[in-house]
Design a protein around this motif. Structure first.
Motif: not given
Length: 468
Positions: A56, A60, A63, A110, A115-116, A119, A123, A161, A164-165, A227
């Motif tokens: 993550i 991140r 991102s 979420a 959640r995976r 995400i 993205r 996203g 959710s993270l 991810l």
């Protein structure tokens, strides 16, 4: 802080064992169990020992850098195409509006989707927007209207996203490691905020704005690849519910749980201070007479202080009076902002902004930890979305208030009056929010289950009365 295993299998948190979570996910949380000793500096053992969280952080970081490239490319291209700062502002407003909507929608989703998957979906769709900007950027006649639409698109899906993270973090690291996890998140955001705009400017100057969008698209693609390594994170089973009712349930929880509601309220107040950025050009030109380069240094002061806060946040996870420290750091941030209002020297102004960035970031880290620690898993998405949304709206409201004050007062006086009002408000919150004054990330606060969820979750029950 004494080492102990993250809480699991409790009805109030619905943590790793809920929703059929695998044993591997439970081991993931254990891998980041805090050490028995505390340190001033950020403890990197969580990053070293917890592979999903490391994934993550890497994703991140990529991102943040991709989005940072766009923060330069979109305004520059629209300004070149239209010559109108107003149209640049319109694109930024659309992006901000999309982000606010994405945070609220992401909070509901979420708590309903894996959640995976959410995400990855967010993205991927965001990356498609980057690619569309690249195609438009290389076009012989780029469309400004397309850029407006894509600003709204990317703002919405990037925020989806992010929510959710945030909701996935306690699942992956265990609630005892939230302070360190929040510091890593802040560190990536702040470092990206400092470096990526500069890189974007270099790319635009060297090869053109279109390649900036290409670089952002490649960054999004690598992010998605990273991810895919995350474990499944299914939500706890629940009865179908209308999205608006689900969002209302999240809002209602802020009033049911006085501690979490107080944390969000203090966070909204502290976020108002970020609006001071709109007065920095006027201060640099009319008060400090430092020119554009000096104004640029002033803009970098608060992110620099925030980065220092993240790097030296190792002690926060073991601090007993986290709620009182949140109130104190928020008040201190406005004292630093008030010092800016009486500073007639550019160096003192830079120091005041850096201290403001440091203290407001300490407050933000404590907010993150307390919200994640004291919110049941079945509400984490919605409460995280609301918490993140208050930061977005608070920044805008603060900028609007300071802009209004600056029409009647000199810039320094506007900052001083604004800071004094915010400091008094912080003092009133310290008096009124008794549950926050005595809150700690080390002590489990009672978390009432909202009425809409009672009897619906496996093993759910009313968890007792919220402390006064």
């Amino acid at each position: 802080m004494n080492a102990r295993r993250p809480e699991r299998a409790s009805p109030e948190t619905h943590n790793e064992t809920d929703g059929g979570s695998s044993n591997s996910c439970r081991k993931t949380a254990d891998a980041g169990t805090p050490k028995s000793r505390s340190s001033l500096l950020l403890d990197f053992s969580l990053l070293r020992d917890n592979a999903p969280f490391r994934t993550i952080v890497i994703a991140r970081t990529l991102s943040v850098f991709s989005l940072g490239l766009l923060t330069v490319a979109v305004p520059v291209q629209i300004q070149n195409l239209t010559g109108s700062p107003m149209q640049v502002g319109l694109a930024m407003a659309l992006s901000g509006g999309g982000a606010l909507a994405g945070l609220l929608a992401g909070g509901v989703l979420a708590d309903r989707w894996d959640r995976r998957k959410l995400i990855l979906f967010a993205r991927s769709v965001c990356g498609l927007g980057f690619a569309a900007l690249a195609i438009n950027g290389f076009s012989a006649a780029p469309s400004v209207l397309a850029m407006y639409v894509l600003a709204l698109w990317d703002g919405f899906f990037s925020a989806l996203g992010v929510t959710s993270l945030l909701a996935a973090t306690p699942f992956l690291v265990g609630r005892e490691n939230l302070a360190a996890a929040g510091a890593f998140n802040m560190l990536t955001v702040r470092m990206g905020g400092i470096l990526s705009p500069a890189i974007g400017g270099i790319v635009i100057g060297a090869v053109g704005v279109g390649w900036n969008y290409v670089a952002a698209t490649v960054g999004a693609l690598i992010t998605i690849t990273q991810l895919t390594r995350l474990p499944p994170m299914p939500p706890a089973p629940r009865a179908p519910q209308h999205p608006l009712r689900a969002l209302g349930e999240g809002i209602g929880y802020l009033f049911v749980n006085r501690l979490v509601g107080a944390v969000v309220a203090v966070g909204a107040l502290v976020s108002l201070g970020a609006g001071v950025r709109i007065l920095l050009p006027a201060l640099g030109e009319d008060v400090y007479r430092v020119g554009p380069s000096g104004v640029g240094f002033m803009y970098s002061a608060a992110p620099l202080g925030a980065t220092l806060a993240a790097l030296t946040s190792g002690w926060l996870g073991g601090f007993a009076g986290s709620g009182a420290l949140l109130l104190a750091s928020g008040a201190g941030a406005f004292v630093a902002l008030g010092a800016l209002g009486i500073a007639h020297d550019p160096f003192m102004a830079f120091c005041a902004l850096a201290v403001f960035g440091y203290l407001s970031s300490i407050a933000s880290l404590l907010q993150f930890t307390l919200v994640q620690r004291h919110t049941p898993d079945q509400l984490l998405g919605r409460v995280n979305g609301l918490w993140a949304a208050q930061a977005v709206t608070g920044d805008s409201v603060g900028a609007l208030a300071l802009g209004f004050l600056s029409r009647a007062l000199a810039p320094l006086s506007a900052v001083l009056i604004f800071s004094l009002f915010a400091l008094l408000s912080c003092g009133a919150m310290a008096i009124g929010f008794r549950s926050l004054r005595y809150a700690s990330v080390e002590r489990r606060e009672e978390m009432p289950t909202p009425p809409a969820d009672e009897g619906r979750q496996p093993g759910s029950a009313t968890l007792g009365k919220q402390e006064a």
